[in-house]
Structures are given as structure tokens and as C-alpha cells.
Design a protein around this motif. Structure first.
Motif, short mmCIF file in Angstrom:
data_model
loop_
_atom_site.label_atom_id
_atom_site.label_comp_id
_atom_site.label_asym_id
_atom_site.label_seq_id
_atom_site.Cartn_x
_atom_site.Cartn_y
_atom_site.Cartn_z
N HIS A 1 48.28 -74.82 46.57
CA HIS A 1 47.30 -74.18 47.46
C HIS A 1 46.56 -73.06 46.72
O HIS A 1 45.33 -72.96 46.80
N ARG A 2 47.31 -72.24 46.01
CA ARG A 2 46.68 -71.14 45.27
C ARG A 2 45.79 -71.67 44.14
O ARG A 2 44.72 -71.11 43.87
N GLU A 3 46.21 -72.74 43.49
CA GLU A 3 45.41 -73.34 42.42
C GLU A 3 44.08 -73.85 42.97
O GLU A 3 43.01 -73.59 42.41
N SER B 1 42.61 -72.91 45.77
CA SER B 1 41.82 -71.77 46.23
C SER B 1 41.07 -71.11 45.08
O SER B 1 39.88 -70.77 45.21
N LEU B 2 41.73 -70.93 43.95
CA LEU B 2 41.07 -70.35 42.79
C LEU B 2 39.99 -71.27 42.23
O LEU B 2 38.94 -70.81 41.77
N GLN B 3 40.23 -72.57 42.25
CA GLN B 3 39.21 -73.50 41.78
C GLN B 3 37.98 -73.47 42.67
O GLN B 3 36.85 -73.57 42.19
N ILE B 4 38.17 -73.32 43.98
CA ILE B 4 37.04 -73.23 44.91
C ILE B 4 36.26 -71.95 44.65
O ILE B 4 35.03 -71.94 44.63
N LYS B 5 36.98 -70.83 44.42
CA LYS B 5 36.31 -69.56 44.17
C LYS B 5 35.49 -69.60 42.88
O LYS B 5 34.42 -69.00 42.80
N TYR C 1 36.03 -76.89 41.59
CA TYR C 1 36.94 -77.77 42.34
C TYR C 1 36.31 -79.13 42.53
O TYR C 1 35.17 -79.25 42.98
#
Length: 118
Positions: free
Chosen positions: A37-39, A41-45, A49
Motif C-alpha cells: 500500500h505504501r509503495e 501510494s508513493l508511486q502515485i505521488k 504508477y
């Protein structure tokens, strides 16, 4: 024939082993999901992604082969040990589910030519 006496400490240890395995497995799955989930989320930011497409045909082939093999071995084992009885279902159920996955793999339409059109 005399029945072997098992100490109460050994019985407790034998009873705790599956519980500990389930708890450790649950913790591993939880932290994997949290990390994933954190991975994402960071890719989206960061804007990099790309969602991965799930290949249902490959999944059904792999799962079907594994379940068919396990179910066949368990069915033969239970049949040899106890004959036709209710424990035989412990092998027949994965066998039938595995065969069902293989039938799905055989008759599922191939959507690979539509992957590039999204």
C-alpha cells in the motif's frame, strides 16, 4: 497394546504449534499488504504508477495444476488408507476444484489481443 502416555507439556506444545503458525502467517500477510500500500501510494505521488493487469488465464492454469496434483495425491492416500469414507472428500474437493480451474483455462476466451487497446 499399551497406550503411550504423553506429558501435558508435550500436549500444550503440540496444540500451540498451529496457532503460532497462523499468527505468524497473518503478521507476514499484514506487513506485506501495508508495504505494498505504501509503495503504491508513493508511486502515485511521484506519478510513475502503472497498474498491473491480472492474467486470469495464467492464474487459472497454475492454480488448476497445483490443486489437481494435490487433490490427486490426497485422494489416492485417503482411498488407500481408509477406503471410501468421508475423509476421502479431503482429497476429492481440491481435485475437483483443480479440474474446474483447468476447464476454465481451456474454455476462457483469449483477451491478450485486446490488452494494447485500453
Amino acid at each position: 497394546m499399551e497406550s503411550a502416555l504423553v506429558s501435558s507439556a508435550a500436549q500444550v506444545i503440540i496444540a500451540i504449534i498451529p496457532i503460532v503458525g497462523i499468527v505468524i502467517g497473518g503478521v507476514v500477510v499484514f506487513f506485506y499488504l501495508l508495504w505494498r500500500h505504501r509503495e503504491i501510494s508513493l508511486q502515485i505521488k511521484t506519478g510513475c504508477y502503472r497498474p498491473k493487469r491480472f492474467n486470469i488465464k495464467l492464474f487459472s492454469l497454475l492454480t488448476g495444476l497445483l490443486l489437481t496434483g494435490i487433490g490427486l495425491v490426497l485422494t489416492l492416500l485417503f482411498w488407500v488408507v481408509q477406503g471410501f469414507s468421508y475423509p476421502l472428500l479431503g482429497g476429492l474437493l481440491p481435485l475437483i476444484i483443480g479440474v474446474s480451474f483447468l476447464v476454465f483455462f481451456k474454455f476462457c476466451p483469449d483477451n491478450s489481443k485486446h490488452d494494447g487497446e485500453a
